[in-house]
Design a protein around this motif. Structure first.
Motif, PDB file in Angstrom:
ATOM      1  N   ALA A   1       0.821  -1.214   0.000  1.00 22.46           N
ATOM      2  CA  ALA A   1       0.000   0.000   0.000  1.00 22.46           C
ATOM      3  C   ALA A   1       0.853   1.261   0.000  1.00 22.46           C
TER       4      ALA A   1
ATOM      5  N   ARG B   1      -1.621   5.068  -7.503  1.00 23.50           N
ATOM      6  CA  ARG B   1      -3.062   4.802  -7.370  1.00 23.50           C
ATOM      7  C   ARG B   1      -3.799   6.096  -7.081  1.00 23.50           C
TER       8      ARG B   1
ATOM      9  N   GLY C   1      -8.884   7.413  -3.901  1.00 22.95           N
ATOM     10  CA  GLY C   1      -9.919   6.500  -3.419  1.00 22.95           C
ATOM     11  C   GLY C   1      -9.364   5.095  -3.218  1.00 22.95           C
ATOM     12  N   THR C   2      -8.605   4.594  -4.186  1.00 21.32           N
ATOM     13  CA  THR C   2      -7.997   3.264  -4.053  1.00 21.32           C
ATOM     14  C   THR C   2      -7.007   3.245  -2.901  1.00 21.32           C
ATOM     15  N   ARG C   3      -6.259   4.346  -2.771  1.00 20.16           N
ATOM     16  CA  ARG C   3      -5.283   4.418  -1.692  1.00 20.16           C
ATOM     17  C   ARG C   3      -5.974   4.364  -0.329  1.00 20.16           C
ATOM     18  N   ARG C   4      -7.081   5.046  -0.186  1.00 15.98           N
ATOM     19  CA  ARG C   4      -7.829   5.010   1.083  1.00 15.98           C
ATOM     20  C   ARG C   4      -8.280   3.586   1.399  1.00 15.98           C
ATOM     21  N   THR C   5      -8.753   2.874   0.389  1.00 19.34           N
ATOM     22  CA  THR C   5      -9.203   1.487   0.599  1.00 19.34           C
ATOM     23  C   THR C   5      -8.044   0.601   1.032  1.00 19.34           C
ATOM     24  N   ARG C   6      -6.904   0.717   0.355  1.00 19.94           N
ATOM     25  CA  ARG C   6      -5.749  -0.094   0.701  1.00 19.94           C
ATOM     26  C   ARG C   6      -5.224   0.235   2.101  1.00 19.94           C
TER      27      ARG C   6
ATOM     28  N   ALA D   1      -6.987   1.276   4.610  1.00 13.57           N
ATOM     29  CA  ALA D   1      -7.924   0.684   5.575  1.00 13.57           C
ATOM     30  C   ALA D   1      -7.680  -0.820   5.711  1.00 13.57           C
ATOM     31  N   GLU D   2      -7.454  -1.507   4.595  1.00 12.79           N
ATOM     32  CA  GLU D   2      -7.187  -2.950   4.630  1.00 12.79           C
ATOM     33  C   GLU D   2      -5.911  -3.272   5.413  1.00 12.79           C
TER      34      GLU D   2
ATOM     35  N   GLU E   1      -4.649  -1.467   7.779  1.00 13.27           N
ATOM     36  CA  GLU E   1      -4.696  -0.807   9.098  1.00 13.27           C
ATOM     37  C   GLU E   1      -3.590   0.244   9.228  1.00 13.27           C
TER      38      GLU E   1
END
Length: 435
Positions: A152, A159, A162-167, A169-170, A172
């Protein structure tokens, strides 16, 4: 290397104590001065201070109020109170607040002031040794997170947000994917056996985390064996607009404090884990799109500086040249040239360390190892030799010579000169120098 802040609304008191402690060369202190309580708090915002020597009665904010604010921000900080008022009710309030090491009257002998500082430093050292900084964690969970975080952070620069925020979160990752980031690289300078490597590296990360936690949000990843990359953001605000006044202030505060925080963590690893580490601190705040490149640059800086020794402390944008294998003698040469040209100016460890892109502690320790003497001893020797030359020349008055060799008052100069040579400056001049 301990940092001591001297606070009093009377400049003659501050400067006098500064000179007394500066001459206590066996302590190797990094000294700071503040001429009122508010200036002291500003210094504490920028620098990790271990001990405050403060007057109790000051206009605007007295020493007790200053003590309460210091303990709220820096609970590890110790204090020595210095006052001309022998009033027990003040001491009762100060003692109840905690953190008080000693209480001295302003007319105490110089030796008692030095002894009080020595006592405080002893308590600080005992306190540090008593703190347990290594905690257990779920190894499998941490290992899985490490893989996710590596991807990440180091591979996610291109990226979209938006994709970076998702990664994030995954994995932590406790950082904002929409804000800028500051980068620091760490290198382990010991060859660690496989069995003991992972616990020591984990303990080192915990130590750095303990020092970073009060000031910033952070996460670390290992790009390759023997190296760690730290991504850091201010903890003090949540504004997404990086151009806001609040965000700019938070970043300025973080960048100014990171060198002293990182240096303290580096010292703790050496002291508690017997693990030397080198650090390279980023010279700028960058966007996530540039994070991977900045991380690789700092790691490369450490690799190219490996011939300079262990426990490096590199900061800023400077890059080593291919001829820097002789950087330690060069470092001493740069310091010596600056000292020779500025005997009448500020020759603090902080200023000299800035010249060679290292921390004050690293400069002090390395200088002593290479030269066999402390930097304070070298500066004092150069100042005294120059003073002897000017005294023999006979053109300047004693107080002018004192100023020319960096002493803020003629009495302090006279006392130190007599301690070194057994004669006052005037006696030395009257007898014609060393003849």
């Amino acid at each position: 290397m301990y940092r001591v802040l001297i606070v009093d609304d009377e400049p003659i008191i501050v400067n006098g104590i500064y000179q007394i402690l500066q001459q206590a060369m066996h302590l190797e202190l990094e000294l700071y001065r503040a001429y009122h309580a508010y200036e002291a708090l500003e210094r504490l915002e920028r620098t990790r201070i271990d001990l405050v020597v403060s007057d109790i009665r000051m206009p605007g904010m007295d020493g007790i109020e200053l003590q309460e604010k210091i303990l709220a921000r820096c609970p590890w900080c110790k204090m020595v109170f210095l006052t001309g008022y022998n009033e027990f009710d003040y001491m009762q309030r100060a003692l109840r607040n905690g953190g008080i090491v000693d209480y001295l009257l302003k007319n105490e002998d110089d030796e008692l002031i030095v002894q009080a500082v020595e006592k405080a430093l002893c308590q600080i050292e005992q306190q540090e040794r008593a703190v347990e900084r290594v905690r257990r964690a779920d190894a499998k969970h941490q290992s899985a997170l490490e893989v996710l975080r590596h991807s990440a952070l180091l591979d996610g620069g291109e990226r979209d947000a938006g994709t970076r925020r998702t990664r994030f979160a995954e994995a932590e990752i406790p950082l904002s994917a929409d804000r800028s980031v500051w980068v620091m690289a760490l290198r382990y300078d010991s060859e660690l056996e496989e069995r003991g490597r992972e616990p020591l590296e984990y303990a080192c990360s915990n130590i750095f985390g303990e020092f970073l936690q009060p000031t910033c949000a952070y996460v670390s990843v290992q790009p390759e064996p023997g190296y760690n990359i730290w991504a850091v953001q201010p903890r003090s605000h949540t504004a997404e607009d990086e151009s806001s006044e609040e965000a700019e202030k938070a970043w300025d505060n973080l960048v100014s404090r990171m060198p002293s925080i990182a240096e303290a963590a580096q010292e703790a690893c050496r002291e508690w884990l017997k693990l030397p580490v080198s650090l390279a601190l980023g010279g700028r705040v960058c966007d996530w799109g540039d994070f991977g490149e900045e991380a690789r640059r700092l790691c490369d800086w450490l690799k190219r500086s490996s011939s300079c020794g262990s426990e490096l402390f590199l900061q800023g944008k400077a890059e080593p040249s291919e001829s820097d294998g002789d950087s330690m003698p060069r470092m001493i040469r740069v310091v010596h040239e600056y000292v020779a040209a500025n005997l009448d100016g500020e020759l603090s460890l902080t200023r000299l360390a800035e010249l060679v892109h290292h921390s004050p502690t690293y400069l002090s320790r390395t200088y002593r190892r290479l030269s066999g003497a402390t930097l304070f001893e070298y500066i004092a020797d150069r100042r005294m030799n120059e003073a002897k030359r000017l005294l023999a020349d006979g053109k300047l008055k004693i107080h002018e010579i004192a100023a020319a060799v960096g002493y803020e008052s003629a009495p302090h100069f006279t006392r130190f000169f007599k301690k070194q040579f057994g004669l006052t400056p005037q006696e030395y001049r009257d007898r014609g120098g060393d003849k």
